[in-house]
Design an enzyme around this catalytic site. Structure first.
Site, short mmCIF file in Angstrom:
data_model
loop_
_atom_site.label_atom_id
_atom_site.label_comp_id
_atom_site.label_asym_id
_atom_site.label_seq_id
_atom_site.Cartn_x
_atom_site.Cartn_y
_atom_site.Cartn_z
N ARG A 117 -13.81 47.25 -33.68
CA ARG A 117 -14.07 47.18 -35.12
C ARG A 117 -13.88 48.54 -35.79
O ARG A 117 -13.70 49.56 -35.13
CB ARG A 117 -15.50 46.69 -35.34
CG ARG A 117 -15.78 45.30 -34.79
CD ARG A 117 -15.03 44.25 -35.60
NE ARG A 117 -15.39 42.91 -35.17
CZ ARG A 117 -16.42 42.22 -35.64
NH1 ARG A 117 -17.25 42.76 -36.53
NH2 ARG A 117 -16.65 41.00 -35.21
N CYS A 142 -28.99 43.28 -45.44
CA CYS A 142 -27.70 42.65 -45.16
C CYS A 142 -27.39 41.62 -46.24
O CYS A 142 -28.24 41.29 -47.06
CB CYS A 142 -27.74 41.99 -43.79
SG CYS A 142 -28.78 40.52 -43.80
N CYS A 154 -23.62 34.07 -46.07
CA CYS A 154 -23.63 34.19 -44.61
C CYS A 154 -24.06 32.87 -43.97
O CYS A 154 -25.18 32.39 -44.21
CB CYS A 154 -24.57 35.31 -44.18
SG CYS A 154 -24.64 35.42 -42.39
#
Ligand code: SRM
Ligand code: SF4
Length: 572
Positions: A150, A437, A443
């Site tokens: 990543r 987050c 999500c």
């Protein structure tokens, strides 16, 4: 190269391993799925492959039930994540990314906890425009998600400018060295044509045709700033400089990652541990082989058990070091001394000794969107129009307006004030450092609110802190909507991990430098329990702390929580 499937050949491979193997280097049938206008979605197998291209199929969970009642398909939208090693981009790139967001995204630009951008709510028919548009800026989305290496993160906070330039250069080189090579990306998003090849010519010298067992994250920290949470990385790198600020090499710290699954004790957050040091000229080869060890030994049967931390814990840290060493033509040296003072960002203007200025702005939860009182997206656009330096995203979802000449500071300050980008001015210590987050509504894994709930909770906690005379105290709070830990909540002095709507695990006692995990204090509790517990603990902290002691350290010293143990050290 070792055949990636040889070592795990006796295990039943997870379904995704077969999808990857048959995908012809990540092609699958994505091109056909994009062309199908009868649905806003693509096939399930292709959603898995799409991640490697930097995009997730999602649906708006706020309207999921209503649409089901109306017998409509879910309100599909795609999340797109930019690969931005080191988090740096030019004003021109900012303007181009912003333009794509204005035209195609549902909720502005979102700075992530790995110092890059995400777009949400992209319709399938615009996916090529967005990914192709990002590529046209000179950036990419390949490997921003998926079972690959990543976005390589690196410290960005104002440092001696030369230190930043040196580590940033290595973050770029490292990303280039380990990134996928499939030409499927070019075909699908840049040439924008339907299938042009069957992948027969493709090669992935490091990753192989089944790529990695799971995501793999590198991060480079520059002591004394641990602003990237180096020990939360699969493979952390601590830059070592000489007394003249010349980069010498890197301490190596494998085995970190946050993700856990609720109710599954075999999954857990873990911090990385030191296994040695290599001079900078050996960095790329070392990292290449570190990835290769995980490629060969990572668990390809059970995805919940497929991160490097589990490979290390199953076989031992010493085993990992020895295996890595056996693949290198030079010796891994003992780690060099270093010291971290804190994690998190430092806000406001800083001069770096070379006449250049850097302004770190607080962007709550990294969300750049215009609201009536704070049109932050427009404000950053206006700054990008006049800024002559670069922008740096931080791993705390903030932005540094970097390399500003003294004469340009006033103009930037005026825009910061005009567009409500001055969140860092007068904010409480808690608010300045709080992370959340994304969670709901995009999500798919969220069990509880996070980004949308954080401001409300902060207001209530600030009232408590005020009462105890702790308003300025820089307490690190991290909230996530589920145990996957995308805001690194296990490293918060206060960690809130979503378990169900309105319910969180309250975790306490991480340190202030990102070197110790917190521990569970109350499981699956609502706001009333959280506030009552913290009220009492803030009171004790105010009364019993030693001079300069941070909240998390106090909680650990007072025995209120017992911090988890680290792995045994390796032999050099
Ligand atoms: Fe994350 C999955 C968002 C940083 C651990 N993460 C997800 C997904 C893609 C949900 C999904 O799989 O369906 C989330 C998309 C939400 C959305 O609507 O945008 C998501 N992760 C994010 C971001 C955007 C959070 C943020 O608020 O900024 C961060 C994007 C980083 C980036 O730019 O690459 C983000 N995720 C992290 C971090 C922090 C870090 O890397 O420093 C972690 C903890 C470190 C780690 O990797 O363990 C993290 N995300 C996970 C996990 C747990 C993985 C595990 O091995 O246990 C998942 C779930 C998964 O992969 O199956 C996940
Ligand atoms: Fe989603 Fe959970 Fe990550 Fe939050 S921590 S973005 S809820 S996967």
């Amino acid at each position: 190269m070792t055949d990636t499937l040889t070592i795990t050949k006796n295990k039943k491979l997870s379904a995704l391993e077969h999808i990857k193997e048959q995908s012809r280097f990540l092609r699958g049938t994505i091109d056909l799925g994009l062309a199908d206008r009868t649905t806003g979605s693509i096939s399930e197998a292709d959603t898995k492959l799409l991640k490697f291209h930097g995009s997730y199929q999602q649906d708006n969970r706020d309207v999921r039930d209503e649409r089901r009642r109306q017998k409509l398909e879910p309100d599909y939208g795609f999340m797109v994540r930019v690969r931005l090693p080191g988090g740096v981009l030019t004003p021109r790139q900012w303007l181009d990314l912003d333009d794509l967001a204005s035209r195609h995204a549902s909720s502005g630009l979102r700075i992530t906890t790995r110092q890059t951008f995400q777009y949400h709510g992209i319709r399938k028919e615009h996916l090529r425009d967005v990914i192709g548009g990002i590529a046209a800026t000179g950036l990419s989305t390949l490997a921003a998600c998926g079972d690959d290496v990543r976005n390589v993160v690196c410290s960005v906070n104002p440092l001696p400018s030369s230190s930043h330039a040196q580590v940033y250069e290595w973050a770029l080189k490292l990303m280039e060295h380990v990134k996928p090579h499939t030409t499927a990306y070019q075909e699908l998003w840049i040439d924008r044509r339907e299938r042009t090849s069957d992948g027969a010519q493709d090669e992935e010298p490091l990753l192989g045709k089944t790529y990695l067992p799971r995501k793999f994250k590198f991060g480079i920290a520059v002591p004394p700033y641990n602003d990237i949470d180096v020990f939360a990385q699969d493979f952390g790198l601590i830059a070592i400089f000489d007394e003249r600020h010349q980069l010498q090499g890197f301490n190596l710290a494998p085995g970190g990652s946050m993700g856990a699954t609720a109710g599954d004790a075999k999954t857990y957050p873990a911090l990385a541990d030191l296994i040695g040091y290599v001079p900078k000229e050996h960095l790329l080869e070392t990292c290449w082989h570190a990835v290769a060890v995980q490629r060969d030994f990572g668990d390809r049967g059970e995805r919940k058990h497929a991160r490097l931390k589990y490979t290390i814990d199953d076989r031992g840290l010493q085993w990992f070091r020895d295996e890595l060493q056996s693949r290198l033509p030079f010796g891994i040296e003992p780690p060099r001394p270093y010291r971290f003072e804190h994690h998190g960002d430092c806000f406001g203007w800083v001069e770096t000794g070379d006449g250049r200025w850097h302004l770190t702005l607080r962007i709550p939860s990294g969300r750049l969107i215009d609201t009536p009182d704070r049109p932050r997206q427009s404000g950053m656009r206006e700054i990008a129009r006049i800024h002559q330096g670069e922008f740096r995203m931080t791993c705390d979802q903030n932005v540094v307006i970097a390399n500003v000449a003294a004469k340009d500071k006033d103009a930037i300050d005026a825009l910061v004030r005009r567009y409500g980008l001055d969140d860092h001015v007068g904010a409480s210590g808690l608010r300045l450092h709080a992370l959340a987050c994304v969670a709901l509504p995009t999500c798919g894994l969220a069990m509880a609110e996070s980004e949308r709930y954080l401001p409300t909770l902060l207001g209530k906690l600030e009232a408590l802190l005020e009462r105890h005379g702790l308003r300025e105290e820089p307490i690190h709070l991290r909230m996530s909507g589920c145990p996957n830990g995308c805001s690194r909540p296990y490293m918060g002095e206060i960690g809130l991990v979503g378990r169900a709507v309105g319910k969180y695990d309250l975790r306490l006692g991480a340190d202030h430098a990102g070197e110790r995990l917190n521990a569970l204090y109350r499981e699956n509790v609502g706001e009333d329990v959280i506030l009552a517990a913290l009220d009492g603990l803030f009171g004790r902290f105010a009364a019993e702390r030693t001079a300069g002691e941070h909240f998390g350290d106090f909680l650990a010293r007072a025995g209120i929580v017992e911090p988890p143990r680290r792995r045994p050290a390796v032999q050099y």
